[in-house]
Design a protein around this motif. Structure first.
Motif, PDB file in Angstrom:
ATOM      1  N   LEU A   1     -13.371   7.761  -4.586  1.00  0.00           N
ATOM      2  CA  LEU A   1     -12.487   7.630  -3.425  1.00  0.00           C
ATOM      3  C   LEU A   1     -12.565   6.237  -2.810  1.00  0.00           C
TER       4      LEU A   1
ATOM      5  N   GLU B   1      -4.933  11.562   2.830  1.00  0.00           N
ATOM      6  CA  GLU B   1      -5.701  12.617   2.169  1.00  0.00           C
ATOM      7  C   GLU B   1      -7.002  12.052   1.595  1.00  0.00           C
ATOM      8  N   ASN B   2      -6.943  10.862   0.991  1.00  0.00           N
ATOM      9  CA  ASN B   2      -8.147  10.218   0.467  1.00  0.00           C
ATOM     10  C   ASN B   2      -9.160   9.976   1.583  1.00  0.00           C
TER      11      ASN B   2
ATOM     12  N   LYS C   1      -9.430  11.591   4.473  1.00  0.00           N
ATOM     13  CA  LYS C   1      -9.974  12.869   4.944  1.00  0.00           C
ATOM     14  C   LYS C   1     -11.039  13.396   3.980  1.00  0.00           C
ATOM     15  N   GLN C   2     -10.778  13.292   2.673  1.00  0.00           N
ATOM     16  CA  GLN C   2     -11.755  13.751   1.680  1.00  0.00           C
ATOM     17  C   GLN C   2     -13.035  12.922   1.763  1.00  0.00           C
TER      18      GLN C   2
END
Length: 143
Positions: free
Chosen positions: A24, A113-114, A116-117
């Motif tokens: 990530l 999204e990246n 948040k992950q």
């Protein structure tokens, strides 16, 4: 199941989380502390039809996005940052006309999204580290 098997499984999962975290970090990430806000705009056309467009914008608690003032635009209100703002337009998410999302919007959602992950994995790893430090404290006095 033996304790050593459980410990091996936990170590494998921690290593997997660390690998995902490293991957990530190589991907485009949203700015920390930002999120995407969606809103609708209704437009009435000369034909009388009313269409709804759904747009997205980056949002932040503090002004971090560079302002892009229009040439004849008014200066920001008194007390507002003249160079930065708390939001930035991304693009269309969709519409009742059948137009899909702009590529910039899809990219922004992937970056968000990246982020948040990554934040979830980092929180998980730090909690595991904290728990391990309580279970296996380092001895200051070594034999």
């Amino acid at each position: 199941m033996e304790d050593s098997d459980r410990i091996s499984q936990i170590i494998e999962k921690i290593n997997l989380l660390a690998q995902i975290r490293e991957q990530l970090l190589k991907e485009p990430l949203a700015i920390p502390g930002t999120w995407i806000h969606e809103y609708e705009v209704h437009r009435k056309y000369r034909s009388g039809s009313i269409e709804t467009y759904r747009y997205a914008k980056w949002q932040a608690d503090t002004p971090i996005f560079k302002r892009n003032p229009k040439p004849r635009g008014h200066p920001p209100k008194r007390g507002k940052d003249p160079e930065f703002t708390c939001h930035q337009h991304i693009g269309r998410v969709g519409s009742t006309t059948g137009l899909g999302a702009d590529s910039e919007t899809e990219t922004a959602y992937q970056e968000w999204e990246n982020r948040k992950q990554l934040e979830a994995i980092e929180q998980c790893l730090s909690q595991i580290e904290l728990l391990l430090s309580k279970v296996m404290p380092e001895n200051e006095e070594k034999a």
